[in-house]
Design a protein around this motif. Sequence first.
Motif, PDB file in Angstrom:
ATOM      1  N   UNK A 186       0.835  -1.205   0.000  1.00 36.32           N
ATOM      2  CA  UNK A 186       0.000   0.000   0.000  1.00 36.32           C
ATOM      3  C   UNK A 186       0.873   1.260   0.000  1.00 36.32           C
ATOM      4  N   UNK A 187       1.925   1.271   0.826  1.00 33.58           N
ATOM      5  CA  UNK A 187       2.822   2.431   0.872  1.00 33.58           C
ATOM      6  C   UNK A 187       3.578   2.593  -0.449  1.00 33.58           C
ATOM      7  N   UNK A 188       3.945   1.497  -1.078  1.00 35.16           N
ATOM      8  CA  UNK A 188       4.610   1.570  -2.374  1.00 35.16           C
ATOM      9  C   UNK A 188       3.700   2.179  -3.430  1.00 35.16           C
ATOM     10  N   UNK A 189       2.430   1.823  -3.405  1.00 33.80           N
ATOM     11  CA  UNK A 189       1.470   2.425  -4.334  1.00 33.80           C
ATOM     12  C   UNK A 189       1.284   3.913  -4.030  1.00 33.80           C
ATOM     13  N   UNK A 190       1.299   4.285  -2.752  1.00 37.55           N
ATOM     14  CA  UNK A 190       1.135   5.686  -2.370  1.00 37.55           C
ATOM     15  C   UNK A 190       2.335   6.531  -2.797  1.00 37.55           C
ATOM     16  N   UNK A 191       3.500   5.916  -2.940  1.00 33.62           N
ATOM     17  CA  UNK A 191       4.682   6.668  -3.384  1.00 33.62           C
ATOM     18  C   UNK A 191       4.497   7.238  -4.789  1.00 33.62           C
ATOM     19  N   UNK A 192       3.690   6.603  -5.601  1.00 32.89           N
ATOM     20  CA  UNK A 192       3.458   7.113  -6.957  1.00 32.89           C
ATOM     21  C   UNK A 192       2.712   8.441  -6.952  1.00 32.89           C
ATOM     22  N   UNK A 193       2.055   8.788  -5.837  1.00 29.86           N
ATOM     23  CA  UNK A 193       1.366  10.075  -5.752  1.00 29.86           C
ATOM     24  C   UNK A 193       2.333  11.220  -5.493  1.00 29.86           C
ATOM     25  N   UNK A 194       3.535  10.909  -4.999  1.00 26.75           N
ATOM     26  CA  UNK A 194       4.525  11.942  -4.714  1.00 26.75           C
ATOM     27  C   UNK A 194       4.345  12.598  -3.359  1.00 26.75           C
ATOM     28  N   UNK A 195       3.488  12.072  -2.525  1.00 31.72           N
ATOM     29  CA  UNK A 195       3.235  12.658  -1.206  1.00 31.72           C
ATOM     30  C   UNK A 195       4.452  12.466  -0.296  1.00 31.72           C
ATOM     31  N   UNK A 196       4.764  13.492   0.478  1.00 32.02           N
ATOM     32  CA  UNK A 196       5.906  13.434   1.397  1.00 32.02           C
ATOM     33  C   UNK A 196       5.682  12.384   2.479  1.00 32.02           C
ATOM     34  N   UNK A 197       4.430  12.254   2.950  1.00 36.62           N
ATOM     35  CA  UNK A 197       4.157  11.261   3.998  1.00 36.62           C
ATOM     36  C   UNK A 197       4.430   9.853   3.479  1.00 36.62           C
ATOM     37  N   UNK A 198       4.211   9.619   2.185  1.00 33.56           N
ATOM     38  CA  UNK A 198       4.457   8.290   1.614  1.00 33.56           C
ATOM     39  C   UNK A 198       5.944   7.975   1.621  1.00 33.56           C
ATOM     40  N   UNK A 199       6.785   8.988   1.387  1.00 40.01           N
ATOM     41  CA  UNK A 199       8.236   8.780   1.418  1.00 40.01           C
ATOM     42  C   UNK A 199       8.701   8.441   2.828  1.00 40.01           C
ATOM     43  N   UNK A 200       8.235   9.203   3.814  1.00 42.31           N
ATOM     44  CA  UNK A 200       8.616   8.938   5.208  1.00 42.31           C
ATOM     45  C   UNK A 200       8.113   7.564   5.645  1.00 42.31           C
ATOM     46  N   UNK A 201       6.872   7.260   5.285  1.00 39.02           N
ATOM     47  CA  UNK A 201       6.303   5.947   5.619  1.00 39.02           C
ATOM     48  C   UNK A 201       7.095   4.836   4.945  1.00 39.02           C
ATOM     49  N   UNK A 202       7.498   5.061   3.696  1.00 40.79           N
ATOM     50  CA  UNK A 202       8.291   4.065   2.982  1.00 40.79           C
ATOM     51  C   UNK A 202       9.625   3.797   3.650  1.00 40.79           C
ATOM     52  N   UNK A 203      10.272   4.849   4.138  1.00 41.38           N
ATOM     53  CA  UNK A 203      11.556   4.687   4.830  1.00 41.38           C
ATOM     54  C   UNK A 203      11.367   3.886   6.113  1.00 41.38           C
TER      55      UNK A 203
END
Length: 146
Positions: A83-100
Amino acid sequence: MASTSTGPSVAPAGPSSSHHPLRIGWTAFAAVLMIFGGAMAIFEGIAAIARNNVFIATRDYVFRFNLTGWGWIHLALGIVIVIAGCALFTGAAWARVTGIVLAGLSALANFLWLPHYPLWSIVLIALDVFIIWALCADSYEEKESV
């Protein structure tokens, strides 16, 4: 009569740092790796839950965990990572932090999974480290270009 403009001239907008090709490339690559790694964690979890005899348990290891419990942990973590990987495609900063954060948790879970599936655990740990690097390198490039 000709009209003259006395206001400041507006230059055409150039590409912003959020649309830099290298930045988009690393983020997209990290997102694809997260989706792939999350899917592999889901399959690992399903295999551990369904059949305990698929994996090898080393007896002389420092720590020992219930294989079915680890299956549920990998399954849940894998779903959240996809789910977080899919959210990274939106470019949201929270998705990057969550991904890390999730890549770090995945690396830790795979480190603890070493006694059961050593080669695959090492591959997923390397994948998680690369995801963390790619997501952090993007934010560093953004600060540098400002």
